[in-house]
Design a protein around this motif. Structure first.
Motif, PDB file in Angstrom:
ATOM      1  N   VAL A  58       4.514   0.400  -4.442  1.00 17.74           N
ATOM      2  CA  VAL A  58       4.656   0.369  -2.992  1.00 17.74           C
ATOM      3  C   VAL A  58       4.404   1.776  -2.457  1.00 17.74           C
ATOM      4  O   VAL A  58       4.866   2.769  -3.046  1.00 17.74           O
ATOM      5  N   SER A  59       3.684   1.869  -1.356  1.00 21.24           N
ATOM      6  CA  SER A  59       3.428   3.183  -0.760  1.00 21.24           C
ATOM      7  C   SER A  59       4.694   3.696  -0.076  1.00 21.24           C
ATOM      8  O   SER A  59       5.529   2.918   0.390  1.00 21.24           O
ATOM      9  N   LEU A  60       4.827   5.006  -0.038  1.00 21.85           N
ATOM     10  CA  LEU A  60       5.988   5.603   0.607  1.00 21.85           C
ATOM     11  C   LEU A  60       6.023   5.281   2.096  1.00 21.85           C
ATOM     12  O   LEU A  60       7.095   5.181   2.690  1.00 21.85           O
ATOM     13  N   THR A  61       4.855   5.070   2.683  1.00 25.70           N
ATOM     14  CA  THR A  61       4.800   4.726   4.107  1.00 25.70           C
ATOM     15  C   THR A  61       5.439   3.359   4.354  1.00 25.70           C
ATOM     16  O   THR A  61       6.246   3.192   5.277  1.00 25.70           O
ATOM     17  N   VAL A  62       5.077   2.385   3.535  1.00 24.69           N
ATOM     18  CA  VAL A  62       5.630   1.036   3.687  1.00 24.69           C
ATOM     19  C   VAL A  62       7.115   1.037   3.364  1.00 24.69           C
ATOM     20  O   VAL A  62       7.921   0.416   4.081  1.00 24.69           O
ATOM     21  N   LEU A  63       7.500   1.778   2.316  1.00 20.88           N
ATOM     22  CA  LEU A  63       8.907   1.818   1.937  1.00 20.88           C
ATOM     23  C   LEU A  63       9.751   2.446   3.046  1.00 20.88           C
ATOM     24  O   LEU A  63      10.843   1.958   3.371  1.00 20.88           O
ATOM     25  N   GLY A  64       9.236   3.506   3.630  1.00 17.25           N
ATOM     26  CA  GLY A  64       9.966   4.146   4.723  1.00 17.25           C
ATOM     27  C   GLY A  64      10.046   3.260   5.959  1.00 17.25           C
ATOM     28  O   GLY A  64      11.070   3.239   6.653  1.00 17.25           O
ATOM     29  N   ALA A  65       8.964   2.510   6.235  1.00 18.93           N
ATOM     30  CA  ALA A  65       8.979   1.613   7.399  1.00 18.93           C
ATOM     31  C   ALA A  65       9.975   0.481   7.202  1.00 18.93           C
ATOM     32  O   ALA A  65      10.686   0.088   8.133  1.00 18.93           O
ATOM     33  N   LEU A  66      10.070  -0.044   5.990  1.00 23.60           N
ATOM     34  CA  LEU A  66      11.037  -1.106   5.711  1.00 23.60           C
ATOM     35  C   LEU A  66      12.469  -0.606   5.849  1.00 23.60           C
ATOM     36  O   LEU A  66      13.339  -1.312   6.355  1.00 23.60           O
ATOM     37  N   GLU A  67      12.699   0.630   5.404  1.00 28.10           N
ATOM     38  CA  GLU A  67      14.040   1.200   5.532  1.00 28.10           C
ATOM     39  C   GLU A  67      14.355   1.494   6.998  1.00 28.10           C
ATOM     40  O   GLU A  67      15.495   1.292   7.450  1.00 28.10           O
ATOM     41  N   LYS A  68      13.358   1.934   7.760  1.00 27.64           N
ATOM     42  CA  LYS A  68      13.564   2.199   9.183  1.00 27.64           C
ATOM     43  C   LYS A  68      13.868   0.910   9.951  1.00 27.64           C
ATOM     44  O   LYS A  68      14.663   0.894  10.897  1.00 27.64           O
ATOM     45  N   ASP A  69      13.247  -0.196   9.515  1.00 21.75           N
ATOM     46  CA  ASP A  69      13.479  -1.502  10.158  1.00 21.75           C
ATOM     47  C   ASP A  69      14.758  -2.175   9.662  1.00 21.75           C
ATOM     48  O   ASP A  69      15.014  -3.333  10.012  1.00 21.75           O
ATOM     49  N   ASP A  70      15.536  -1.469   8.836  1.00 25.05           N
ATOM     50  CA  ASP A  70      16.803  -1.989   8.295  1.00 25.05           C
ATOM     51  C   ASP A  70      16.585  -3.245   7.459  1.00 25.05           C
ATOM     52  O   ASP A  70      17.402  -4.163   7.436  1.00 25.05           O
ATOM     53  N   LEU A  71      15.475  -3.294   6.731  1.00 26.29           N
ATOM     54  CA  LEU A  71      15.202  -4.408   5.837  1.00 26.29           C
ATOM     55  C   LEU A  71      15.596  -4.091   4.399  1.00 26.29           C
ATOM     56  O   LEU A  71      15.810  -5.013   3.600  1.00 26.29           O
ATOM     57  N   LEU A  72      15.681  -2.823   4.057  1.00 23.43           N
ATOM     58  CA  LEU A  72      16.126  -2.413   2.730  1.00 23.43           C
ATOM     59  C   LEU A  72      16.888  -1.111   2.849  1.00 23.43           C
ATOM     60  O   LEU A  72      16.849  -0.425   3.861  1.00 23.43           O
ATOM     61  N   ARG A  73      17.577  -0.788   1.764  1.00 28.06           N
ATOM     62  CA  ARG A  73      18.391   0.428   1.731  1.00 28.06           C
ATOM     63  C   ARG A  73      18.118   1.146   0.414  1.00 28.06           C
ATOM     64  O   ARG A  73      18.158   0.536  -0.656  1.00 28.06           O
ATOM     65  N   CYS A  74      17.832   2.435   0.497  1.00 33.49           N
ATOM     66  CA  CYS A  74      17.597   3.269  -0.682  1.00 33.49           C
ATOM     67  C   CYS A  74      18.773   4.219  -0.857  1.00 33.49           C
ATOM     68  O   CYS A  74      19.126   4.959   0.073  1.00 33.49           O
ATOM     69  N   SER A  75      19.369   4.199  -2.038  1.00 30.76           N
ATOM     70  CA  SER A  75      20.513   5.059  -2.311  1.00 30.76           C
ATOM     71  C   SER A  75      20.486   5.486  -3.767  1.00 30.76           C
ATOM     72  O   SER A  75      20.589   4.639  -4.668  1.00 30.76           O
ATOM     73  N   GLU A  76      20.295   6.808  -3.992  1.00 30.46           N
ATOM     74  CA  GLU A  76      20.284   7.387  -5.336  1.00 30.46           C
ATOM     75  C   GLU A  76      19.283   6.674  -6.246  1.00 30.46           C
ATOM     76  O   GLU A  76      19.559   6.363  -7.405  1.00 30.46           O
TER      77      GLU A  76
END
Length: 274
Positions: free
Chosen positions: A49-67
């Protein structure tokens, strides 16, 4: 044109990422390409997954990245269900349907369980203090088997008029009256329900029908019956255990000829050999 292709590629990556994370969390790893990461799902494999898509999904509150751990949020789970539904995606977003194979002896039956509306499924997700499931798989399957037979037997009361049958035919109230139009499968299902409820006894049959068949919540059952708080769960588990033994008698059940015969005798008793 290039911008449109990039937008299509990002939309495809979003869907792929959501579907991958719908099956469980994943861990980030460095990707082979610059600007991309690998999501490692263990036995499920990996997905790039591209960092752009991953960041957009996290910004849209669809996923959460932690550690380094990536997991879907509640909004992301609903979105993934909507994308996975081929028919009526918005119903698929709110329904959580799972197909289960229920076995009784040598017969197998596939039933669809709507986990989001089933109080039994909600109880099955709960854990005890030891971290074990509150309901065993056998207890949950027994409740779903009773529900499937109850529905197949058309025991549920009809809440509206049957406008498909004409008045002259005299069939408008036949189904509600007790089985004029019942098929052989429905009659067999009713007989299985009767045998199951007789096996658990009248003290436990009522709560099984209320929760497994009429889908009443445990709090509603406690209120209607005047029971103490959190007591319905205990009674229901006891009833499901008895129901599971009815559907799948254990090898040590009464009447099993492989069970050793015990004899009580007075002191110095000696059996006679025939």
């Amino acid at each position: 044109m290039a911008a449109f292709k990039e937008e299509v590629r990002h939309a495809r990556e979003r869907r792929r990422c959501l579907r991958f994370l719908q099956k469980g969390p994943a861990w980030q790893q460095r990707g082979a390409k610059g600007g991309c990461v690998l999501l490692d799902g263990g036995e499920r494999g990996t997905v790039s997954v591209s960092l752009t898509v991953l960041g957009a999904l996290e910004k849209d509150d669809l996923l959460r990245c932690s550690e380094g751990r990536v997991v879907l949020t509640a909004t992301g789970v609903a979105c993934a269900r909507r994308l996975a539904a081929r028919r009526d995606p918005f119903r698929g977003q709110h329904w959580e349907i799972e197909r289960r194979v229920l076995q009784q002896g040598t017969e197998k039956e596939i039933v669809s369980a709507t986990l989001s509306e089933s109080p039994l499924a909600q109880l099955a997700r709960r854990r005890t203090r030891n971290g074990e499931p509150f309901l065993t798989r056998a207890e949950f399957d027994a409740g779903e088997k009773l529900r499937a037979d109850y529905t197949c037997g058309q025991i549920m009361p009809r809440l509206s008029a049957n406008w498909m049958a004409t008045v002259a035919a005299g069939k408008r109230g036949a189904a509600a009256g007790g089985g004029v139009e019942l098929t052989d499968a429905a009659l067999a299902a009713r007989q299985r329900v009767d045998r199951a409820l007789d096996a658990v006894g009248p003290e436990l049959a009522g709560i099984l029908v209320d929760i497994c068949c009429f889908l009443k919540g445990v709090e509603q059952v406690e209120t209607e019956r005047g029971w103490p708080v959190r007591s319905a769960k205990v009674v229901l588990k006891t009833a499901l255990g008895a129901l599971a033994r009815h559907y799948e008698p254990s090898s040590g059940a009464r009447g099993d000829k492989s069970r050793p015969i015990l004899h009580w005798g007075v002191e110095n008793y000696r059996p006679k050999l025939a």
